[in-house]
Design a protein around this motif. Structure first.
Motif, PDB file in Angstrom:
ATOM      1  N   ASN A 181     -27.100  -4.329  67.423  1.00 20.29           N
ATOM      2  CA  ASN A 181     -25.648  -4.452  67.364  1.00 20.29           C
ATOM      3  C   ASN A 181     -25.273  -5.142  66.069  1.00 20.29           C
ATOM      4  O   ASN A 181     -26.085  -5.872  65.490  1.00 20.29           O
ATOM      5  CB  ASN A 181     -25.153  -5.307  68.532  1.00 20.29           C
ATOM      6  CG  ASN A 181     -24.697  -4.432  69.683  1.00 20.29           C
ATOM      7  OD1 ASN A 181     -24.092  -3.398  69.464  1.00 20.29           O
ATOM      8  ND2 ASN A 181     -25.007  -4.835  70.901  1.00 20.29           N
ATOM      9  N   PRO A 182     -24.020  -4.996  65.589  1.00 16.19           N
ATOM     10  CA  PRO A 182     -23.672  -5.727  64.368  1.00 16.19           C
ATOM     11  C   PRO A 182     -23.706  -7.223  64.639  1.00 16.19           C
ATOM     12  O   PRO A 182     -23.398  -7.661  65.752  1.00 16.19           O
ATOM     13  CB  PRO A 182     -22.244  -5.264  64.075  1.00 16.19           C
ATOM     14  CG  PRO A 182     -21.717  -4.783  65.372  1.00 16.19           C
ATOM     15  CD  PRO A 182     -22.882  -4.238  66.117  1.00 16.19           C
ATOM     16  N   ILE A 183     -24.082  -7.990  63.617  1.00 13.44           N
ATOM     17  CA  ILE A 183     -24.003  -9.443  63.794  1.00 13.44           C
ATOM     18  C   ILE A 183     -22.594  -9.872  63.428  1.00 13.44           C
ATOM     19  O   ILE A 183     -21.921  -9.234  62.615  1.00 13.44           O
ATOM     20  CB  ILE A 183     -25.063 -10.211  62.959  1.00 13.44           C
ATOM     21  CG1 ILE A 183     -24.820 -10.046  61.449  1.00 13.44           C
ATOM     22  CG2 ILE A 183     -26.460  -9.817  63.339  1.00 13.44           C
ATOM     23  CD1 ILE A 183     -25.633 -11.009  60.618  1.00 13.44           C
ATOM     24  N   LEU A 184     -22.169 -10.954  64.066  1.00 12.58           N
ATOM     25  CA  LEU A 184     -20.838 -11.495  63.790  1.00 12.58           C
ATOM     26  C   LEU A 184     -21.035 -12.673  62.847  1.00 12.58           C
ATOM     27  O   LEU A 184     -21.720 -13.634  63.186  1.00 12.58           O
ATOM     28  CB  LEU A 184     -20.184 -11.953  65.093  1.00 12.58           C
ATOM     29  CG  LEU A 184     -18.717 -12.348  64.987  1.00 12.58           C
ATOM     30  CD1 LEU A 184     -17.851 -11.127  64.759  1.00 12.58           C
ATOM     31  CD2 LEU A 184     -18.260 -13.061  66.255  1.00 12.58           C
ATOM     32  N   ILE A 185     -20.445 -12.587  61.645  1.00 11.06           N
ATOM     33  CA  ILE A 185     -20.550 -13.687  60.671  1.00 11.06           C
ATOM     34  C   ILE A 185     -19.224 -14.433  60.701  1.00 11.06           C
ATOM     35  O   ILE A 185     -18.165 -13.829  60.506  1.00 11.06           O
ATOM     36  CB  ILE A 185     -20.849 -13.147  59.258  1.00 11.06           C
ATOM     37  CG1 ILE A 185     -22.190 -12.400  59.276  1.00 11.06           C
ATOM     38  CG2 ILE A 185     -20.872 -14.267  58.241  1.00 11.06           C
ATOM     39  CD1 ILE A 185     -22.514 -11.669  57.985  1.00 11.06           C
ATOM     40  N   ALA A 186     -19.285 -15.722  60.981  1.00 10.86           N
ATOM     41  CA  ALA A 186     -18.035 -16.471  61.167  1.00 10.86           C
ATOM     42  C   ALA A 186     -18.103 -17.847  60.522  1.00 10.86           C
ATOM     43  O   ALA A 186     -19.072 -18.577  60.729  1.00 10.86           O
ATOM     44  CB  ALA A 186     -17.748 -16.637  62.661  1.00 10.86           C
ATOM     45  N   ARG A 231     -12.704  -4.725  65.652  1.00 11.02           N
ATOM     46  CA  ARG A 231     -13.799  -3.890  65.137  1.00 11.02           C
ATOM     47  C   ARG A 231     -15.128  -4.282  65.777  1.00 11.02           C
ATOM     48  O   ARG A 231     -15.953  -3.443  66.121  1.00 11.02           O
ATOM     49  CB  ARG A 231     -13.892  -4.026  63.608  1.00 11.02           C
ATOM     50  CG  ARG A 231     -12.868  -3.177  62.881  1.00 11.02           C
ATOM     51  CD  ARG A 231     -13.039  -3.202  61.370  1.00 11.02           C
ATOM     52  NE  ARG A 231     -12.535  -4.443  60.790  1.00 11.02           N
ATOM     53  CZ  ARG A 231     -13.292  -5.337  60.178  1.00 11.02           C
ATOM     54  NH1 ARG A 231     -14.580  -5.140  60.049  1.00 11.02           N
ATOM     55  NH2 ARG A 231     -12.763  -6.442  59.670  1.00 11.02           N
ATOM     56  N   TYR A 232     -15.322  -5.598  65.954  1.00  7.06           N
ATOM     57  CA  TYR A 232     -16.576  -6.097  66.556  1.00  7.06           C
ATOM     58  C   TYR A 232     -16.701  -5.630  68.004  1.00  7.06           C
ATOM     59  O   TYR A 232     -17.732  -5.114  68.424  1.00  7.06           O
ATOM     60  CB  TYR A 232     -16.576  -7.624  66.468  1.00  7.06           C
ATOM     61  CG  TYR A 232     -17.826  -8.265  67.037  1.00  7.06           C
ATOM     62  CD1 TYR A 232     -19.071  -8.030  66.448  1.00  7.06           C
ATOM     63  CD2 TYR A 232     -17.761  -9.114  68.139  1.00  7.06           C
ATOM     64  CE1 TYR A 232     -20.215  -8.626  66.950  1.00  7.06           C
ATOM     65  CE2 TYR A 232     -18.898  -9.709  68.647  1.00  7.06           C
ATOM     66  CZ  TYR A 232     -20.126  -9.469  68.051  1.00  7.06           C
ATOM     67  OH  TYR A 232     -21.262 -10.046  68.555  1.00  7.06           O
ATOM     68  N   TYR A 233     -15.607  -5.785  68.754  1.00  6.18           N
ATOM     69  CA  TYR A 233     -15.633  -5.373  70.162  1.00  6.18           C
ATOM     70  C   TYR A 233     -15.881  -3.867  70.290  1.00  6.18           C
ATOM     71  O   TYR A 233     -16.631  -3.419  71.147  1.00  6.18           O
ATOM     72  CB  TYR A 233     -14.313  -5.724  70.847  1.00  6.18           C
ATOM     73  CG  TYR A 233     -14.080  -7.209  71.061  1.00  6.18           C
ATOM     74  CD1 TYR A 233     -15.125  -8.078  71.328  1.00  6.18           C
ATOM     75  CD2 TYR A 233     -12.790  -7.746  71.018  1.00  6.18           C
ATOM     76  CE1 TYR A 233     -14.906  -9.435  71.520  1.00  6.18           C
ATOM     77  CE2 TYR A 233     -12.559  -9.105  71.218  1.00  6.18           C
ATOM     78  CZ  TYR A 233     -13.624  -9.934  71.465  1.00  6.18           C
ATOM     79  OH  TYR A 233     -13.403 -11.265  71.677  1.00  6.18           O
TER      80      TYR A 233
END
Length: 1000
Positions: free
Chosen positions: A86-91, A71-73
């Motif tokens: 862009n969406p941030i990636l929360i990890a 989904r992120y890609y």
């Protein structure tokens, strides 16, 4: 509370590309805070695998990781260098310790209605994409191809899909239920998108990766792409670390650095450009007990409501709802900012109830023992076609003593059951034609009536006794539940309601509460104790061991003392002086609750209202008699960690209350399972991993003779290790003493045979090593594994084998199934059934194990149910059978249903049909799962309908000679019908017509 810091940070700073948090819970909170600021986010799951570990144990997390990455890609590719955020990636930081697959490995393909499908090419693609090919699709990443029907469970889909083909064209796509295997007829899908089960590799790339894995020096049980693929993606790694990154917790930067030093092949530390989210004094985290009061105190601030659905908003009692801004988000975030009051209506995530497996005959394998109702114990040899009267039919082949053979028509499969006895003991085969089994059954029946009579009489006596009426509508009970600090599971709420209904009814309660250790039985019981105490009555909480007494006392005192309940403990560690005082206080009514072992059985109470007995079956005969006297005229709540068989529960429910807890607590983690060859390094690593996080271990070594040398071996590996040793030759007193020391933390590791006591809650013990796992049955391993991972900490279980190359294929498959942590098939079923035997034993007494061994558990239970029903004036219908000898070719075709275990399961279900409608439902299911029934299958379904109608009409025998059909009734009446011809369809039509026209 990181939400306040994050809220302020997002308000003041430009959002980072990647936000590192500590765990799943923080990730969800961060995503909700981002939503409040209008920032889109993608959350990666907390993936905590260590480099080189077998990924089968992390299958679910890997699916979730791949799905989130995809989904992120997709969002980045849609919007590569746009000015739009862009969406941030929360990890969680553990997730980013290793290279992750690049976008090229996250491809998908679609299947749409009307597509022309090349089945061979599809098989090849799914194989290279990591799918497992199975008979029946049950978990994500599985596929089953049966002629022109394809079942696929894509990791990104909530439900599996059933794709029906007409020649090579896609005719329909529907979802189906895993439990029933039935598809949703109401809704057809136009198109579905298939994701990789692992990575979207080409066949050559998949095979090249497989070779690399096979050549690796890993110690995993089976070296393949499914178990090690992720660790060999260095060349394919996608650099996620380019760009700004923030860490949500101050001391996390050190933890990340620490993790890198200890992780092979981790991304270089230099790639981190870590900015730590600063602490804020401007924004405060709040617990909004009264939102209306908040809005009155801060009328100028905007009210923001966070809710996952409109229904939550509609049901909310907040007065100022009309002026609130509604934000649709999942998490629970409650904040007070200089401009806003932010309140969440969402409840914490609830877990689903554990799916209770059912014993299915499809678990039968040739060589297994079965019990026939009339002929006794034999060996199942398989399903065989035989020609009878010129027609082909399927029969179950059962072998008896002296190589005698019984051929049972498959439509009568309900006459047999798998043979199971406690401890997996093996039976003696019965002899055909000697009537010995009939005599044995009669003897057992006689004894069963005595047991059933005792159960029914005790219950009848209790029904006549007026019980103390307990007030269950008091404010303290609500406060007590709120003070627990966690949300009750739906099962706990139901159990409390059922117990309260009994306590306030005016009759004495007799209820059994069943549920796994750690599922909250004691919490439920404490609700009853509090209600009883506040109504002016006393309670006795009786347990079989001093260790359990200490555990229960600790938890009960912590929870009930603040509500004014006077509590004490009475067991063998209570001094003689204190014991005298407690007994006096009980007699004077100065104590509300006493927790103890059989030491309190002779106590006199001033006003006893409730007796709670934990694990009653572990008390001795004399103690059980004393327990009966103690609980004779008062409310009784029995608790058990072993489930009661569902069928027996139905018979008992007329005479005894039964509540079951099947939902694990919200914070309960699973047990991560690894199968490895025995190696000192593996043992050392497993022990050190647990000790580093402040825990303790169980080490199971099932040999009393070799246990001391095993202890020496462990001390050579880790000289400072504090080891307690336990086995069946150590006295009960010494065992209890050592267990108390172990629980107090005086030992690091408990080395024992497989006698580890079930029913003791040890939340600090979260790693188990089973040495020589191949010498245990699957049920035993499944049961042992359940001893860890009971608290909030994730459990680890290592099954070690001496020489994996010497294992049989079956043993390998068993161990891999346990390691995969998905649906455990017959292992979980048998483990559950093994527990059920003990649960049944709790009610019928251990002296019955001899009878159970002779006739098998399932038949024993059926007979006990019948006895209870008869004595309760609810006579069970007499079991009848019909002998059908029609010259009709009728069987479920192996061309239609190629897998024998699936055919056997369909035969089992058809044999149990009692209404023609049941047969129609299964026919619809067969068409749905396998395609239109062919001629022999259709005729078999007709034959089952004939059997069902014949039983309803009191028919004993149906046979034919050419076109002449004879129908013999139980009352010795006889009907002769002439069919149009001797063809199968004419014979079937004539019999059905005759049975349907006969008046009931």
């Amino acid at each position: 509370m990181i939400e306040a810091n994050l809220y302020d940070y997002f308000e003041k700073s430009k959002a980072p590309q990647i936000l590192l948090v500590e765990n799943d819970k923080e990730a969800q909170t961060a995503a909700t805070v981002a939503t409040l600021h209008g920032i889109e986010s993608v959350v990666l799951p907390d993936f905590r695998a260590t480099y080189g570990e077998d990924l089968r144990s992390w299958r679910e997390e890997l699916f979730a990781l791949n799905d989130a990455l995809k989904r992120y890609y997709e969002k980045i590719i849609q919007n590569p260098k746009s000015k739009i955020q862009n969406p941030i990636l929360i990890a969680p930081y553990h997730t980013l310790l290793y290279p992750l697959p690049k976008p090229e490995l996250m491809q998908t393909f679609s299947l749409a209605f009307g597509d022309d499908l090349d089945l061979e090419a599809l098989k090849e693609k799914l194989y290279a994409w990591g799918y497992s090919f199975v008979d029946v699709v049950e978990t994500k990443g599985e596929v089953s191809i049966r002629g022109d029907i394809v079942d696929i469970f894509s990791p990104g889909s909530e439900k599996p899909w059933r794709i029906s083909l007409f020649d090579t064209e896609v005719e329909s796509i529907r979802t189906f239920e895993v439990e029933s295997q039935k598809s949703n007829k109401e809704e057809e899908l136009e198109e579905v998108v298939v994701e990789p089960a692992l990575f979207s590799l080409t066949k050559p790339a998949f095979e090249a990766l497989q070779k690399r894995v096979e050549l690796s020096d890993s110690d995993v049980f089976v070296k393949d792409v499914a178990s090690l693929g992720l660790w060999f993606l260095e060349d394919l790694a996608h650099d996620l670390m380019a760009g700004k990154m923030a860490v949500a917790v101050k001391d996390l930067a050190d933890e990340v650095a620490f993790a890198y030093e200890h992780a092979k092949n981790a991304l270089p530390k230099a790639r981190f450009d870590v900015e730590v989210v600063p602490e804020t004094g401007r924004v405060k985290a709040i617990e909004p007990i009264n939102v209306d009061l908040l809005t009155e105190n801060y009328p100028e601030r905007e009210l923001v409501i966070v809710a996952a659905s409109e229904a939550l908003v509609r049901r909310s009692p907040i007065k100022e709802l009309a002026r609130a801004t509604i934000v649709k988000a999942e998490g629970a975030v409650n904040l007070l900012t200089p401009e806003k009051i932010i309140v969440s209506l969402n409840k914490p995530f609830k877990k689903r109830a554990v799916k209770r497996p059912t014993i299915l005959l499809d678990d039968l394998k040739p060589g297994d023992y079965v019990v026939h109702e009339n002929y006794g114990v034999g060996i199942f040899k398989g399903i065989e076609p035989h020609q009878v009267l010129g027609a082909v039919r399927d029969f179950v082949h059962i072998a008896y003593q002296n190589d005698d053979t019984l051929l049972l028509p498959v439509e009568n499969l309900d006459m047999i059951d798998r043979y199971i006895a406690e401890g997996g003991s093996l039976p003696a085969l019965d002899r055909l034609g000697k009537g010995g089994f009939g005599k044995l059954k009669a003897k057992v029946k006689e004894r069963l009536f005595a047991i059933a009579s005792e159960i029914v009489n005790m219950s009848a006596k209790r029904m006549l006794i007026k019980g103390a009426v307990i007030d269950t509508d008091i404010p303290e009970l609500f406060e007590f539940r709120e003070a627990s600090g966690f949300e009750y599971t739906p099962d706990q709420i139901t159990a409390v309601e059922e117990i309260f209904a009994d306590l306030s009814s005016g009759r004495v309660m007799d209820r059994l509460l069943s549920g796994d250790v750690g599922f909250g039985k004691t919490e439920v019981a404490m609700n009853a104790i509090l209600a009883v105490a506040k109504s002016g009555y006393q309670s006795a909480f009786v347990v079989p061991t001093t260790l359990l007494s200490a555990q229960h006392f600790k938890s009960v005192e912590a929870r009930l003392a603040p509500f004014g309940v006077r509590i004490d403990k009475l067991d063998r560690f209570t001094t003689a002086k204190r014991k005298r005082q407690i007994l006096e206080e009980l007699e004077k009514g100065e104590l509300d609750l006493v927790v103890g072992t059989h030491a309190l059985l002779g106590a006199k109470f001033k006003n006893l209202g409730l007796v709670i007995i934990d694990e009653e079956h572990k008390f001795g005969v004399k103690q059980k008699e004393a327990l009966k006297l103690l609980s004779e005229n008062v409310h009784l709540l029995s608790m058990s960690a072993t489930p009661i068989p569902r069928s027996l529960n139905m018979a008992l429910s007329k005479i005894k209350g039964y509540s079951e807890l099947r939902t694990p607590p919200v914070e309960r983690k699973g047990v991560r399972t690894f199968v490895k060859s025995f190696d000192e390094t593996v043992v050392k690593e497993a022990i050190m991993r647990e000790l580093r996080r402040g825990g303790q271990l169980f080490y199971v070594y099932n040999s009393i003779a070799g246990i001391e040398s095993k202890k020496s071996e462990l001390l050579e590996i880790l000289p400072g290790l504090r080891i307690a040793t336990l086995h069946s030759k150590i006295t009960a007193a010494q065992t209890e003493k050592e267990m108390l020391k172990f629980e107090a933390g005086e030992y690091d590791l408990l080395l024992s045979t497989s006698i580890i006591e079930s029913g003791i809650h040890m939340p600090k013990v979260n790693t188990m090593i089973v040495d020589g796992a191949d010498r245990f049955g699957m049920a035993d391993l499944h049961q042992l594994r359940g001893r860890v991972g009971r608290g909030k900490v994730e459990g680890y279980c290592y099954f070690l084998v001496e020489n994996k190359d010497a294992l049989t294929d079956q043993a390998k498959r068993r161990l891999i199934a346990l390691e995969s942590n998905s649906f455990l098939g017959s292992g979980a079923v048998l483990a559950y059934h093994d527990l059920e035997i003990r649960g049944g034993g709790n009610l019928i007494g251990e002296s019955q194990s001899g009878h159970i061994k002779q006739i098998g558990y399932a038949l024993y239970l059926k007979m006990l149910e019948d006895a209870i029903r008869i004595l309760s004036q609810e006579a069970a219908p007499e079991r009848k059978s019909v002998d059908i000898k029609l010259s009709i070719t009728a069987y479920i075709s192996d061309e239609l249903v190629p897998h024998e275990r699936v055919r056997l399961e369909l035969y089992r279900r058809l044999s149990a049909c009692s209404e023609p409608h049941d047969v129609i439902e299964i026919e619809q299911e067969i068409e749905d799962r396998f395609g239109k029934p062919d001629l022999p299958t259709r005729q078999f379904l007709d034959l089952v309908t004939i059997k069902v109608l014949a039983l309803k009409k009191g028919v004993e025998r149906i046979g034919n000679y050419n076109e002449n059909i004879t129908i013999q009734y139980n009352d010795e009446n006889k009907t002769v019908v002439k069919a149009r011809s001797r063809d199968d369809d004419d014979l079937i039509a004539s019999v059905l017509e005759a049975l349907r026209s006969k008046a009931t």
